[in-house]
Scaffold this motif. Structure first.
Motif, short mmCIF file in Angstrom:
data_model
loop_
_atom_site.label_atom_id
_atom_site.label_comp_id
_atom_site.label_asym_id
_atom_site.label_seq_id
_atom_site.Cartn_x
_atom_site.Cartn_y
_atom_site.Cartn_z
N SER A 20 -4.17 -50.03 -36.42
CA SER A 20 -3.00 -49.32 -37.36
C SER A 20 -2.18 -51.02 -38.21
O SER A 20 -1.87 -51.37 -36.61
CB SER A 20 -2.43 -48.28 -36.74
OG SER A 20 -1.78 -47.77 -36.88
N ASP A 21 -1.76 -50.55 -39.02
CA ASP A 21 -0.78 -51.57 -39.57
C ASP A 21 0.64 -51.29 -39.07
O ASP A 21 1.50 -51.35 -39.60
CB ASP A 21 -0.27 -51.30 -41.20
CG ASP A 21 -1.51 -51.86 -41.90
OD1 ASP A 21 -1.66 -53.11 -41.05
OD2 ASP A 21 -1.88 -51.90 -42.39
N PHE A 22 1.06 -49.37 -38.06
CA PHE A 22 1.30 -48.90 -37.70
C PHE A 22 1.94 -48.87 -36.37
O PHE A 22 1.66 -47.04 -35.48
CB PHE A 22 2.85 -47.64 -38.43
CG PHE A 22 2.62 -48.36 -40.21
CD1 PHE A 22 3.87 -48.35 -40.59
CD2 PHE A 22 1.54 -47.94 -41.11
CE1 PHE A 22 4.01 -49.21 -41.97
CE2 PHE A 22 2.44 -47.74 -42.34
CZ PHE A 22 3.30 -48.66 -42.84
N PHE A 24 2.84 -49.27 -33.90
CA PHE A 24 4.17 -48.31 -33.01
C PHE A 24 4.49 -47.36 -32.98
O PHE A 24 5.43 -46.46 -32.22
CB PHE A 24 5.35 -49.58 -33.16
CG PHE A 24 6.64 -49.30 -32.20
CD1 PHE A 24 6.34 -49.20 -30.98
CD2 PHE A 24 8.16 -48.39 -32.58
CE1 PHE A 24 8.22 -49.63 -30.42
CE2 PHE A 24 8.93 -48.52 -31.75
CZ PHE A 24 9.00 -49.27 -30.41
N SER A 25 4.14 -46.58 -34.39
CA SER A 25 4.42 -45.76 -34.57
C SER A 25 3.72 -44.31 -33.68
O SER A 25 3.72 -43.43 -33.60
CB SER A 25 4.85 -45.21 -35.56
OG SER A 25 3.17 -45.29 -36.59
N THR A 53 10.09 -54.20 -28.81
CA THR A 53 10.33 -53.77 -30.10
C THR A 53 9.52 -52.99 -31.11
O THR A 53 8.40 -53.28 -31.26
CB THR A 53 11.41 -55.05 -30.45
OG1 THR A 53 10.50 -56.38 -31.02
CG2 THR A 53 12.56 -55.42 -29.97
N PRO A 54 10.06 -52.48 -32.30
CA PRO A 54 9.29 -52.23 -33.01
C PRO A 54 8.98 -53.30 -33.73
O PRO A 54 7.23 -53.40 -34.09
CB PRO A 54 9.94 -50.98 -33.87
CG PRO A 54 11.06 -50.48 -33.02
CD PRO A 54 11.07 -51.58 -32.41
N LYS A 55 9.28 -54.17 -33.56
CA LYS A 55 9.03 -55.90 -34.57
C LYS A 55 7.23 -56.20 -33.94
O LYS A 55 6.86 -56.65 -34.36
CB LYS A 55 10.05 -56.41 -34.90
CG LYS A 55 9.13 -57.81 -35.34
CD LYS A 55 10.35 -58.97 -35.34
CE LYS A 55 10.37 -59.94 -35.92
NZ LYS A 55 10.93 -61.56 -35.16
N ASN A 56 8.34 -56.50 -31.79
CA ASN A 56 6.71 -57.06 -31.80
C ASN A 56 5.73 -56.14 -31.37
O ASN A 56 4.83 -56.74 -31.07
CB ASN A 56 7.29 -57.18 -29.83
CG ASN A 56 8.12 -57.76 -29.90
OD1 ASN A 56 8.30 -59.74 -30.80
ND2 ASN A 56 9.53 -58.57 -29.10
N LYS A 58 4.10 -53.92 -33.75
CA LYS A 58 4.36 -53.39 -35.22
C LYS A 58 2.79 -52.68 -35.17
O LYS A 58 2.32 -52.40 -35.70
CB LYS A 58 4.73 -54.11 -35.98
CG LYS A 58 4.47 -53.39 -37.72
CD LYS A 58 5.32 -53.42 -37.96
CE LYS A 58 5.00 -53.00 -39.47
NZ LYS A 58 5.35 -54.03 -41.22
N THR A 59 2.32 -53.99 -35.32
CA THR A 59 0.43 -55.13 -35.24
C THR A 59 0.22 -54.68 -34.09
O THR A 59 0.73 -55.75 -32.92
CB THR A 59 0.42 -55.16 -36.33
OG1 THR A 59 0.61 -56.87 -36.68
CG2 THR A 59 0.60 -54.35 -37.61
N SER A 62 0.76 -58.59 -33.89
CA SER A 62 2.56 -59.45 -33.54
C SER A 62 2.35 -58.45 -32.58
O SER A 62 3.25 -59.45 -31.21
CB SER A 62 3.33 -57.55 -34.60
OG SER A 62 3.48 -56.70 -33.80
#
Length: 74
Positions: A20-22, A24-25, A53-56, A58-59, A62
């Motif tokens: 998934s590209d998202f 974290f969600s 973090t959402p940045k770390n 995210k995918t 990451s």
């Protein structure tokens, strides 16, 4: 390394789509904790709550970058 991490995490969290590209969600707090603990144990690195973090997360890419960064800091 990417495929190893993907396999580890798919075994630990089979209901999560790691392509998934998202990513974290899709994670709840238990999922985030599972990722941190699994990777910490496997790579003998220190992943803390501040790394979640959402940045770390995210995918998958990451997450791989986070592991590579922690390994470089060892």
């Amino acid at each position: 390394m990417r495929e190893t991490i993907k396999a580890l995490l798919e075994d630990a969290l089979p209901m999560v789509d790691f392509d998934s590209d998202f990513l974290f969600s899709e994670l709840d707090s238990l999922g985030v904790t599972t990722i941190l603990m699994t990777l910490s144990d496997y790579y003998d690195i220190s992943l803390e709550a501040i790394d979640a973090t959402p940045k770390n997360l995210k995918t998958l890419d990451s997450i791989v970058a986070l592991v590579e960064q922690k390994l470089a800091e060892k």
